[in-house]
Each structure stands twice: as C-alpha cells, then as structure tokens.
Design an enzyme around this catalytic site. Structure first.
Site, PDB file in Angstrom:
ATOM      1  N   SER A 131       0.544  -1.193   0.019  1.00 46.99           N
ATOM      2  CA  SER A 131      -0.266  -0.055  -0.127  1.00 46.99           C
ATOM      3  C   SER A 131       1.194   1.212   0.178  1.00 46.99           C
ATOM      4  O   SER A 131       1.746   1.265  -0.098  1.00 46.99           O
ATOM      5  CB  SER A 131      -0.777  -0.032   1.513  1.00 46.99           C
ATOM      6  OG  SER A 131      -0.076   0.122   2.328  1.00 46.99           O
ATOM      7  N   LYS A 132       0.123   2.518  -0.514  1.00 49.56           N
ATOM      8  CA  LYS A 132       0.864   3.737  -0.413  1.00 49.56           C
ATOM      9  C   LYS A 132       2.259   3.826   0.723  1.00 49.56           C
ATOM     10  O   LYS A 132       2.985   4.448   0.745  1.00 49.56           O
ATOM     11  CB  LYS A 132       0.203   5.074  -0.077  1.00 49.56           C
ATOM     12  CG  LYS A 132      -0.159   5.259  -1.934  1.00 49.56           C
ATOM     13  CD  LYS A 132      -1.427   6.719  -1.763  1.00 49.56           C
ATOM     14  CE  LYS A 132      -2.203   6.191  -3.027  1.00 49.56           C
ATOM     15  NZ  LYS A 132      -2.939   6.889  -3.770  1.00 49.56           N
ATOM     16  N   ARG A 133       1.219   3.272   2.202  1.00 46.87           N
ATOM     17  CA  ARG A 133       2.281   3.520   3.629  1.00 46.87           C
ATOM     18  C   ARG A 133       3.890   2.954   2.904  1.00 46.87           C
ATOM     19  O   ARG A 133       5.033   3.548   4.080  1.00 46.87           O
ATOM     20  CB  ARG A 133       1.993   3.157   4.865  1.00 46.87           C
ATOM     21  CG  ARG A 133       1.021   3.786   5.379  1.00 46.87           C
ATOM     22  CD  ARG A 133       0.450   3.464   6.283  1.00 46.87           C
ATOM     23  NE  ARG A 133      -0.592   2.866   6.135  1.00 46.87           N
ATOM     24  CZ  ARG A 133      -1.120   1.660   6.965  1.00 46.87           C
ATOM     25  NH1 ARG A 133       0.162   1.481   8.246  1.00 46.87           N
ATOM     26  NH2 ARG A 133      -2.430   1.877   6.572  1.00 46.87           N
TER      27      ARG A 133
ATOM     28  N   GLY B  11       5.742   2.189   0.188  1.00 50.60           N
ATOM     29  CA  GLY B  11       6.485   3.073  -0.575  1.00 50.60           C
ATOM     30  C   GLY B  11       4.900   3.729  -1.839  1.00 50.60           C
ATOM     31  O   GLY B  11       4.278   2.960  -1.687  1.00 50.60           O
TER      32      GLY B  11
END
Ligand code: GLU
Length: 460
Positions: A239-241, A243
């Site tokens: 997920s965006k967290r 990378g």
C-alpha cells in the site's frame, strides 16, 4: 502470434503493480515478435477516461514500454458488447431475468440464514411465460450447474474450481443495457486476439466466469498467467504506506527507469542468481512459466541498490540531462566531468546526487557542530593557514591530483598525519565530515572558492 495486453481500470495514475504486469506482458509479446495491446477498462462507461490513459502513456514513455496500435477504450465498444449479449440470447445461452431487487435481497437473506453462499437460484433460466409487468430485465448467462472448472494457469498450475462454490448464472448486462465487467473482459480479449493473459492473481476468481463467456461464445480460451501480488515486509498487500504506488513518483524520487524495470521484473521472476537485467536481457530471458508461485516482497533497499548500480553506469552526459529534472544545471559547468565522477559513486538516487552536487557547489551555510567538536582541534587553524598559503604559492591548480599534491606537501612539511589536514579541510569545504574526495571538491570549486571556504572557517 503471441498477443498480450495491459488492461488497467483507470485510476488516474499507473500503479507500480500494474507496471509490473504490463512489463511482463510487454516482454512476452516482444520476445515472441508479437503484439502488446493497451486497453482502458473504463467499465463505468460514464466517460472516456482520457486523463487516465494519458497518465499511463506518460509513465510507459518514461520507462520505455511501447504498446501496439491505438489505445482501446471499453466505453467506446458498447455496441459490440450488446451485439454479443444478443447473440447469446438468440442462441439460448443467456436469458432475461426479471427478478426485482427486493426478490433478490429476500433470496440472499434466506440463503444466508441457511448458511449457504448467496447466489442466484436460476428461477428465470427456463422461463417461457409472460414477464412480470413493468420490470426491467437483466441478461444472465447460463453457467454450468455442477462439476468442476479448471483454470490451466501457467504460474499456478491447474486450479480446480468447484462450480457450485464459485459460479451462478451471472449477469452479463444490467437492466439499463450496460454490460458487466467479466463479460466485457472476455469479449475483448477474444476479439482482440489476446493469446496470453498475464495479470495479478487477485483476478484468479474472475477467470472461471470469463471462461464461461469464452465457452458460450465459442472463443478459444487464452493462456492465463496469474502473477502473485507484491507484498510489504509484513506479508500484506503493498500500500501507499510501504512506498510510492504511482510509477511517476519514482521519477520524482530520483530513480532511473532501468532500475525500476529491473526491480519489477525481479519481483516475482528470477533467472538463477542474476540480479541485474537490462531490458534487452529481460527480452532474451523472460518466460512467464518461470514466474514464481509465491508472493514477492517489495524491498526499497533492493531498489536503491539497483538504482545506485544504474547511476554508476550511466554516462555523464546522460546524467547531466537527467539531473536537470531535479533542478541541477551543469551543461556549462567546466568541471562537470570531475563533479559527476565524484558524486555518481555515492548516490543511491538522482535526488541524493542533486543534493550532494548542491552541497559541493554552494559554500556551506554553517558547520556541523558535533563534527567541529570532534575534528576542529587546537592546531587545525595553523594547519589550514599553512595549506592555504601553499595553495596560493602553487601554480596551475586544475585537476584533483594538483590539489592532492599540495596536501601531500603540507603533510610532509609539517610532519603530520593526513587526517590532521583532511578533517578540518573537509569541514571548511563541506561544513561536515562526509562527502566525496577533497581533492575533487577543490578541483570542482576552484582555487578562489577553496581559499574563501577555508577563510570562512578560520574567521568563525
Ligand atoms: N482492469 C483490471 C484491473 O485493472 C485488469 C483486468 C485484467 O487484466 O484482466 O485490475
């Protein structure tokens, strides 16, 4: 001929996981002198998602993938889907279902209460009577009622689905006439001649439905390769967290496209112990049947390592061009070769490289206090003054070796170790104790600036 495709649903940017399956599809098509198609699956049909397509094309351009032919938009193919739905109706392979939302909801509740999987109960499958008044019909396809259905997957092997667990007579066209996702994917892959579908394994459960459509329309089923998802270090979906997920963010972060592609091809595919693959090499070696069966782990250190490798091996002219995107203009810098040689070995990203260049080129705004305490000794001013005098007395200082020669002289003359001059000099030049070779830094900034920086530290 091998025909592959990348079929993103428009989200506004190219997702890193999408680029991976696009890359694998691209490689397989190119390796076989086949075709690689791009199809935008804008199945909500509300608009042609041009912006999303542009974002994908821009990202493809950046990494150097090229698709064949025009971009296909599902939203402009509605008539085709309607034609094929009608064909199935005409052949008795699909039928109109007049069940109301309320009836469907009631059925679902009953089934859930009985702890059964909610599914359509085929009540209109053989319906020949008069349709209930005022009801809009959906079109449902006749799916097999029992037995098993096997997806022959090039990655996972044969995946056997129990029909009763996964299928029902699913809807292929809604009451307003718009077709549904699994129907259009199968129709398009068939009509576009796609022979090899390489996609994320989050689509594996859709495949039996798509196979029902192929079967009903008499189309050949393509080869499937369902690629395991990219996971984070905790084994969860990336997920965006964890990378950046937007491919173009990697450009902003200073990654080279070659590094990103190399990173992505290795996420889920390997060839012995080899880590470094150029695009031509990938093209020569990639085979989807070698895709790993288990999920791959996103590891940014690996990407950094690859990026450092590719930076080191990029010619300086090219680096110069790339650095412009990061705000560093070196075209007319007379010492740019020395500068780039000095920094390219120590940069994991172009962003780091740009920062290091700026640090070298610009006089330090302040001096690292901890470093000063550690390395700026009582005797340091005297040593720096002696060195400055020796520089002034020297002729023709151009190359790093010219400056190195003066350092050697001073060290010998004063009978001191190299560190005694190196550390304070480094503080003067860079404001801190790390950085590239001092001789290079001095050659890059030149004599006057070197003297000015030494003076600034002495004045402090
Ligand atoms: N449109 C789907 C997605 O973006 C991909 C469908 C496919 O590859 O079959 O997830």
């Amino acid at each position: 001929m091998v025909v592959t495709r990348f079929a993103p649903s428009p989200t506004g940017y190219l997702h890193i996981g999408g680029l991976r399956t696009a890359l694998l599809s691209y490689l397989w098509a190119r390796r076989n002198n086949g075709k690689f198609l791009l199809r935008i699956e804008d199945t909500d049909f509300s608009r042609n998602d041009e912006a999303a397509a542009r974002a994908i094309v821009e990202a493809f351009k950046w990494v150097g993938l090229e698709h064949d032919g025009e971009i296909e938009y599902q939203s402009s193919r509605l008539a085709i889907y309607q034609e094929y739905a009608q064909k199935l109706l005409d052949e008795g392979k699909a039928y109109r279902c007049y069940m109301s939302k309320e009836e469907l909801e009631a059925l679902r509740e009953e089934q859930t209460a009985r702890k059964e999987r909610p599914k359509y109960d085929n009540r209109y499958r053989d319906f020949t009577g008069t349709p209930p008044e005022g009801r809009e019909a959906v079109i449902r396809i006749k799916a097999p009622l029992s037995g098993t259905l096997t997806v022959r997957d090039g990655v996972k092997g044969d995946v056997v689905f129990n029909v009763e667990d996964i299928l029902d007579d699913f809807i292929i066209a809604r009451a307003d006439g718009t077709p549904t996702y699994n129907f259009v994917v199968a129709v398009d892959d068939a009509l576009m001649g796609v022979t090899d579908v390489i996609r994320g394994d989050d689509h594996l459960s859709n495949t039996p439905k798509q196979m029902v459509v192929y079967e009903a329309l008499g189309f050949a089923v393509p080869k499937f390769y369902h690629v395991p998802m990219i996971h984070n270090s905790e084994g969860k979906k990336l997920s965006k967290r964890d990378g950046a997920t937007d491919v173009m963010a990697y450009k902003d972060l200073g990654y080279l496209p070659e590094a990103l592609l190399n990173f992505l091809v290795r996420l889920g595919w390997s060839h012995g112990d080899q880590e470094i693959f150029s695009l031509p090499e990938m093209l020569e070696l990639f085979d989807p049947s070698d895709i790993n069966r288990s999920a791959s782990v996103y590891n940014v250190e690996k990407l950094d390592w690859l990026n450092a490798h590719y930076i080191k091996n990029t010619p300086n002219d090219k680096l110069c061009e790339l650095l412009e995107f990061h705000g560093v203009m070196l075209v007319s810098h007379d010492k740019r070769e020395i500068l780039l040689d000095a920094v390219k070995e120590r940069s994991k990203t172009l962003v780091e490289m740009a920062a290091l260049i700026n640090e070298i080129i610009n006089r330090p705004a302040d001096f690292d206090e901890a470093a000063m305490k550690k390395a700026y000794k009582e005797e340091s001013p005297e040593i720096l003054r002696t060195f400055a005098a020796a520089l002034k007395a020297s002729e023709a200082l151009h190359l790093p070796s010219d400056y190195h020669h003066v350092m050697d002289q001073v060290v010998a003359q004063m009978g001191i170790g190299f560190g005694k001059i190196g550390q304070p000099l480094r503080l003067a030049l860079m404001g801190r104790l790390a950085g590239p070779g001092l001789d290079s830094v001095m050659a890059i900034i030149g004599l006057d600036e070197t003297l000015a920086r030494i003076d600034a530290l002495l004045q402090r």
